[in-house]
Write a protein that holds these residues in place. Structure first.
Motif, PDB file in Angstrom:
ATOM      1  N   PHE A   2       1.084  -1.194   0.181  1.00  0.00           N
ATOM      2  CA  PHE A   2       0.059  -0.124   0.247  1.00  0.00           C
ATOM      3  C   PHE A   2       0.533   1.100   0.663  1.00  0.00           C
ATOM      4  O   PHE A   2       0.607   2.565  -0.357  1.00  0.00           O
ATOM      5  CB  PHE A   2      -1.235   0.047   1.337  1.00  0.00           C
ATOM      6  CG  PHE A   2      -2.421  -0.842   0.767  1.00  0.00           C
ATOM      7  CD1 PHE A   2      -3.561  -0.626  -0.222  1.00  0.00           C
ATOM      8  CD2 PHE A   2      -2.394  -2.066   1.287  1.00  0.00           C
ATOM      9  CE1 PHE A   2      -3.892  -1.793   0.193  1.00  0.00           C
ATOM     10  CE2 PHE A   2      -3.177  -3.028   1.665  1.00  0.00           C
ATOM     11  CZ  PHE A   2      -4.006  -3.057   0.847  1.00  0.00           C
ATOM     12  N   CYS A  47      -8.745   3.246   7.133  1.00  0.00           N
ATOM     13  CA  CYS A  47      -8.150   4.623   6.295  1.00  0.00           C
ATOM     14  C   CYS A  47      -8.234   5.083   4.842  1.00  0.00           C
ATOM     15  O   CYS A  47      -9.082   5.534   4.228  1.00  0.00           O
ATOM     16  CB  CYS A  47      -8.910   5.740   7.009  1.00  0.00           C
ATOM     17  SG  CYS A  47      -7.354   6.605   7.830  1.00  0.00           S
ATOM     18  N   ASP A  68      -5.013   3.764  10.064  1.00  0.00           N
ATOM     19  CA  ASP A  68      -4.356   2.755   8.907  1.00  0.00           C
ATOM     20  C   ASP A  68      -3.002   2.433   9.780  1.00  0.00           C
ATOM     21  O   ASP A  68      -2.635   2.989  10.304  1.00  0.00           O
ATOM     22  CB  ASP A  68      -3.930   3.109   7.746  1.00  0.00           C
ATOM     23  CG  ASP A  68      -4.928   2.873   6.126  1.00  0.00           C
ATOM     24  OD1 ASP A  68      -5.532   2.050   6.071  1.00  0.00           O
ATOM     25  OD2 ASP A  68      -3.248   2.120   6.730  1.00  0.00           O
ATOM     26  N   ASP A  94      -3.011  -0.721  14.007  1.00  0.00           N
ATOM     27  CA  ASP A  94      -3.782  -2.286  13.022  1.00  0.00           C
ATOM     28  C   ASP A  94      -4.713  -2.240  13.779  1.00  0.00           C
ATOM     29  O   ASP A  94      -5.406  -2.113  14.962  1.00  0.00           O
ATOM     30  CB  ASP A  94      -2.182  -3.018  13.607  1.00  0.00           C
ATOM     31  CG  ASP A  94      -2.496  -4.525  13.714  1.00  0.00           C
ATOM     32  OD1 ASP A  94      -3.635  -4.234  12.384  1.00  0.00           O
ATOM     33  OD2 ASP A  94      -1.590  -5.318  13.480  1.00  0.00           O
ATOM     34  N   PHE A 112     -12.771  -2.266   2.211  1.00  0.00           N
ATOM     35  CA  PHE A 112     -11.928  -2.563   1.136  1.00  0.00           C
ATOM     36  C   PHE A 112     -11.044  -3.124   1.717  1.00  0.00           C
ATOM     37  O   PHE A 112      -9.714  -2.781   1.370  1.00  0.00           O
ATOM     38  CB  PHE A 112     -11.932  -1.893  -0.413  1.00  0.00           C
ATOM     39  CG  PHE A 112     -12.686  -0.913  -0.493  1.00  0.00           C
ATOM     40  CD1 PHE A 112     -13.489  -1.927  -1.510  1.00  0.00           C
ATOM     41  CD2 PHE A 112     -13.387   0.114  -0.682  1.00  0.00           C
ATOM     42  CE1 PHE A 112     -14.311  -1.779  -2.276  1.00  0.00           C
ATOM     43  CE2 PHE A 112     -14.734   0.886  -1.978  1.00  0.00           C
ATOM     44  CZ  PHE A 112     -15.015  -0.748  -2.552  1.00  0.00           C
TER      45      PHE A 112
HETATM   46  C1  LIG Z   1      -7.356  -0.867  -0.474  1.00  0.00           C
HETATM   47  S1  LIG Z   1      -7.355   0.383   1.318  1.00  0.00           S
HETATM   48  C2  LIG Z   1      -8.449   0.685   1.388  1.00  0.00           C
HETATM   49  C3  LIG Z   1      -7.724   2.352   1.987  1.00  0.00           C
HETATM   50  C4  LIG Z   1      -9.626   3.118   2.206  1.00  0.00           C
HETATM   51  N1  LIG Z   1     -10.600   2.928   3.122  1.00  0.00           N
HETATM   52  C5  LIG Z   1     -10.583   3.002   1.047  1.00  0.00           C
HETATM   53  O1  LIG Z   1     -11.308   2.998   1.218  1.00  0.00           O
HETATM   54  O2  LIG Z   1      -9.952   3.881   0.081  1.00  0.00           O
HETATM   55  C6  LIG Z   1      -7.012  -0.920   1.940  1.00  0.00           C
HETATM   56  C7  LIG Z   1      -5.890  -0.376   3.299  1.00  0.00           C
HETATM   57  O3  LIG Z   1      -6.028  -1.040   4.922  1.00  0.00           O
HETATM   58  C8  LIG Z   1      -4.764  -0.700   4.873  1.00  0.00           C
HETATM   59  N2  LIG Z   1      -4.833  -2.327   5.941  1.00  0.00           N
HETATM   60  C9  LIG Z   1      -4.638  -3.723   5.196  1.00  0.00           C
HETATM   61  N3  LIG Z   1      -4.345  -4.072   6.250  1.00  0.00           N
HETATM   62  C10 LIG Z   1      -4.364  -3.175   7.982  1.00  0.00           C
HETATM   63  C11 LIG Z   1      -3.926  -3.906   8.949  1.00  0.00           C
HETATM   64  N4  LIG Z   1      -3.638  -4.444   9.533  1.00  0.00           N
HETATM   65  N5  LIG Z   1      -4.090  -3.037   9.734  1.00  0.00           N
HETATM   66  C12 LIG Z   1      -4.604  -1.361   9.728  1.00  0.00           C
HETATM   67  N6  LIG Z   1      -5.057  -1.583   7.559  1.00  0.00           N
HETATM   68  C13 LIG Z   1      -4.687  -1.987   7.018  1.00  0.00           C
HETATM   69  C14 LIG Z   1      -3.691  -0.570   4.250  1.00  0.00           C
HETATM   70  O4  LIG Z   1      -2.687  -0.043   4.492  1.00  0.00           O
HETATM   71  C15 LIG Z   1      -4.765   0.204   3.053  1.00  0.00           C
HETATM   72  O5  LIG Z   1      -4.921   1.187   2.928  1.00  0.00           O
END
Ligand SMILES: C[S@@+](CC[C@H](N)C(=O)[O-])C[C@H]1O[C@@H](n2cnc3c(N)ncnc32)[C@H](O)[C@@H]1O
Length: 223
Positions: A2, A47, A68, A94, A112
């Motif tokens: 990401f 987010c 995030d 996390d 997502f």
């Molecule tokens: C596809 S993006 C979605 C971002 C946003 N919610 C949107 O609607 O566009 C997925 C997000 O999940 C975050 N992410 C993945 N695993 C995570 C975790 N274990 N804890 C926090 N964030 C996480 C990633 O960093 C990324 O910003």
């Protein structure tokens, strides 16, 4: 992964979905507006660059916090926050071990994001933990298109066209190969609803978006 795509993430979301992503997030925000009052507080988990957090802020009038674990995604969100008077605090955290006490939020969203976690049940339990009793949780995630003809057409786009386009624009083909593969591993509409009930949500319901390309799941934390 990401971090690598953070600079082009918004552009690609709008490009690859024909801007449907904006409409889907707005639907989540409108749903939450019926659940959380304007003096409430909402947490948007995973987010990313903040688009859902900002839609929640503008639509519900409630306070909104974004979290995030990817600092470059949060840096983009923070930059965009100036258009919203910097009213959304973005906190690094996390999703499987959120840096918030139990029962702190009237509403919790994840868009997502759930599909990326090492444990879907673990993620749902953590969303439930930080929600106050009687509060609501909304999951927006890719799902399984319901109409057979449309499903085949969409699968062709998602598995063949999207990785090429996404790879060319973002410079990271693997991130846009990961996307359809992670959706294929994710529970479908009915399975996700069942998992939400299993981990303790009540009044679980879902609605399909764009023929089931995505779905919104809602569940309440018992009083
Ligand atoms: C596809 S993006 C979605 C971002 C946003 N919610 C949107 O609607 O566009 C997925 C997000 O999940 C975050 N992410 C993945 N695993 C995570 C975790 N274990 N804890 C926090 N964030 C996480 C990633 O960093 C990324 O910003």
């Amino acid at each position: 992964m990401f971090a690598n795509i953070s600079a082009r993430y918004d552009l690609l979301n709008h490009l690859l979905s024909g801007s449907l992503d904006k409409r889907w997030r707005l639907k989540v925000a409108r749903l939450l507006a019926g659940v959380v009052s304007s003096d409430g507080i909402i947490l948007d988990v995973a987010c990313g660059t903040g688009d859902l957090a900002f839609a929640l802020l503008e639509t519900t009038g409630a306070r909104v916090v974004g979290t995030d674990f990817c600092r470059p995604m949060l840096a983009v969100a923070q930059r965009k926050g100036s258009k919203h008077d910097n009213r959304v605090p973005f906190v690094e955290g996390d999703a499987l071990n959120l840096p918030f006490p139990s029962n702190s939020f009237d509403g919790v969203t994840i868009a997502f994001g759930l599909r990326n976690l090492a444990s879907f049940a673990g993620g749902l339990k953590e969303l439930l933990r930080v929600t106050r009793p009687g509060g609501g949780v909304v999951v927006l995630e890719f799902s399984k298109p319901t109409l057979p003809g449309f499903r085949s057409l969409f699968q062709f786009y998602f598995h063949r066209v999207l990785p090429l386009l996404g790879g060319a624009v973002s410079g990271s083909k693997s991130a846009y190969e990961y996307l359809p593969n992670s959706v294929a591993r994710f529970p479908d509409q009915g399975e996700l609803a069942a998992l939400m009930r299993e981990v303790g949500f009540e009044k679980v319901e879902y609605s399909n978006l764009t023929g089931g390309v995505a779905a919104i799941h809602f569940g309440k934390k018992p009083e």
